[in-house]
Write an enzyme that holds these catalytic residues in place. Structure first.
Site, short mmCIF file in Angstrom:
data_model
loop_
_atom_site.label_atom_id
_atom_site.label_comp_id
_atom_site.label_asym_id
_atom_site.label_seq_id
_atom_site.Cartn_x
_atom_site.Cartn_y
_atom_site.Cartn_z
N ASP A 17 -15.28 8.59 9.21
CA ASP A 17 -15.53 9.77 10.06
C ASP A 17 -15.65 11.03 9.22
OD1 ASP A 17 -12.93 8.29 12.00
OD2 ASP A 17 -15.10 8.05 12.27
N ASP A 72 -20.27 11.81 -8.34
CA ASP A 72 -21.09 11.27 -9.44
C ASP A 72 -20.29 11.05 -10.72
OD1 ASP A 72 -22.22 13.81 -11.54
OD2 ASP A 72 -20.96 14.19 -9.80
N LYS A 87 -10.55 18.61 -9.00
CA LYS A 87 -10.50 17.13 -8.94
C LYS A 87 -10.25 16.60 -10.34
CE LYS A 87 -14.68 17.54 -7.56
NZ LYS A 87 -16.10 17.28 -7.22
O1 LIG Z 1 -18.64 21.79 -15.94
C1 LIG Z 1 -18.26 21.80 -14.77
O2 LIG Z 1 -17.51 22.68 -14.31
C2 LIG Z 1 -18.68 20.65 -13.92
O3 LIG Z 1 -19.57 19.83 -14.59
C3 LIG Z 1 -19.40 20.89 -12.67
O4 LIG Z 1 -19.50 22.15 -12.30
C4 LIG Z 1 -18.86 19.89 -11.67
O5 LIG Z 1 -19.18 20.23 -10.39
P1 LIG Z 1 -19.07 19.07 -9.26
O6 LIG Z 1 -19.83 17.89 -9.80
O7 LIG Z 1 -17.59 18.79 -9.09
O8 LIG Z 1 -19.73 19.68 -8.04
MG LIG Z 2 -20.52 16.11 -9.69
#
Ligand SMILES: O=C(O)[C@H](O)[C@H](O)COP(=O)(O)O
Ligand SMILES: [Mg+2]
Length: 308
Positions: free
Chosen positions: A19, A250, A225
């Site tokens: 959900d 990703d 994260k």
């Molecule tokens: O270098 C960074 O901060 C990260 O690669 C990038 O901004 C990650 O962003 P996300 O894939 O969590 O949207």
């Molecule tokens: Mg990303």
């Protein structure tokens, strides 16, 4: 067992389980300013199907307000501010609610407007960041005469570092002056070593932060994260059952770990950092992802467009 979503039935079975959909942004929705295929159609289809969407990015260069504008630019006008969680916001909340830093203290920023705006919104004063004095470094730069090196502001009690696409020696040297004092807290927005942009993989926040960490001999705490305090903040705001939620990302060491440790399902898409071989090799290990797909738009193409 990891399932690659390649058929209509697999896509429908995947969607029926959840959900709440937590979406990473860079490498999933877009690469820089390049929107990935069928993303808008997929997100609008999920919303129309009654799914709840939350956007969780480690990219600290934009505030939630700025991300609302980016979403709108891509035709995603039905996103609200409380559905966006960036690492700049996660860091500001950590400083306010966990560290309980007084707003009388100042914060030295290595990073862009996103960090400054989220800190200012919570009442904090910042120095550094996008200050032209730091960014427009003169050709005959003399560190010993440079204002940010000569004048260390005693009100600064925390350094927050994130992605800065205009990083330079002056910024690193200025941050280091504050980190010589062990009483000054060192925080990072996120650990991402690389930043996926259209067709290129660029240095990420983590690589910039590591430079400052190495020079100072200090390891910062990271707020984005896979930190579960960010997950707790999202659960507190939206109150969802983790068993009915999935993290779509990703990157294995941030997005997939963030979802797995939070008790969510996981879908990795191959439009960002990870190669398919790495996902396949992880089957049967604790880092195994539940699902993966070539791109997010496959969900729309398989279920709505009946792509074979
Ligand atoms: O270098 C960074 O901060 C990260 O690669 C990038 O901004 C990650 O962003 P996300 O894939 O969590 O949207
Ligand atoms: Mg990303």
């Amino acid at each position: 067992m990891t399932v690659k979503i390649e058929t209509k039935q697999q896509a429908e079975d995947f969607l029926a389980q959840y959900d709440y959909f937590l979406f990473d942004c860079d490498g999933v929705l877009w690469l820089g300013d390049h929107l990935l295929p069928k993303v808008t159609e997929t997100l609008n289809f999920l919303k129309a199907s009654g799914k709840k969407l939350i956007f969780v990015t480690n990219n600290s260069t934009k505030s939630r307000e700025a991300y609302l504008k980016k979403f709108a630019k891509f035709g995603l006008t039905n996103v609200s501010k409380n559905e966006i969680f960036g690492s700049a916001y996660a860091s500001a909340i950590y400083i306010k609610k966990i560290l309980k830093l007084s707003t009388n203290k100042k914060i030295f920023v290595v990073g862009e407007h996103g960090i400054e705006q989220e800190l200012h919104e919570l009442g904090y004063s910042t120095i550094g960041g996008t200050d032209p004095e730091l960014t427009n470094m003169p050709a005959d730069f003399n560190a010993l005469e440079a204002p940010f090196i000569k004048n260390v502001d005693p009100a600064v009690s925390l350094v927050l570092a994130g992605l800065d696409t205009r990083i330079n020696y002056y910024k690193l040297a200025a941050a280091l002056q504050y980190l010589h004092d062990p009483a000054v807290t060192f925080l990072a927005t996120n650990i991402d070593s690389t930043f996926p942009n259209k067709g290129k993989v660029l240095p990420g926040a983590g690589s910039i932060i590591q430079s400052i960490a190495y020079a100072s001999g200090r390891t910062p705490r990271s707020c984005g994260k896979p930190n579960q305090e960010m997950m707790e903040a999202i659960k507190a705001e939206h109150g969802f059952d983790p068993a009915r939620a999935v993290m779509v990302g990703d990157r294995l060491n941030t997005d997939m770990k963030f979802g797995r440790d939070g008790g969510l399902g996981t879908l990795l898409v191959l439009t960002g950092i990870e190669p398919e071989a790495r996902v396949v090799d992880l089957q049967g290990t604790e880092e195994e992802v539940k699902y993966y797909a070539s791109k997010l738009g496959d969900l729309y193409e398989l279920v709505v467009e009946n792509r074979e």
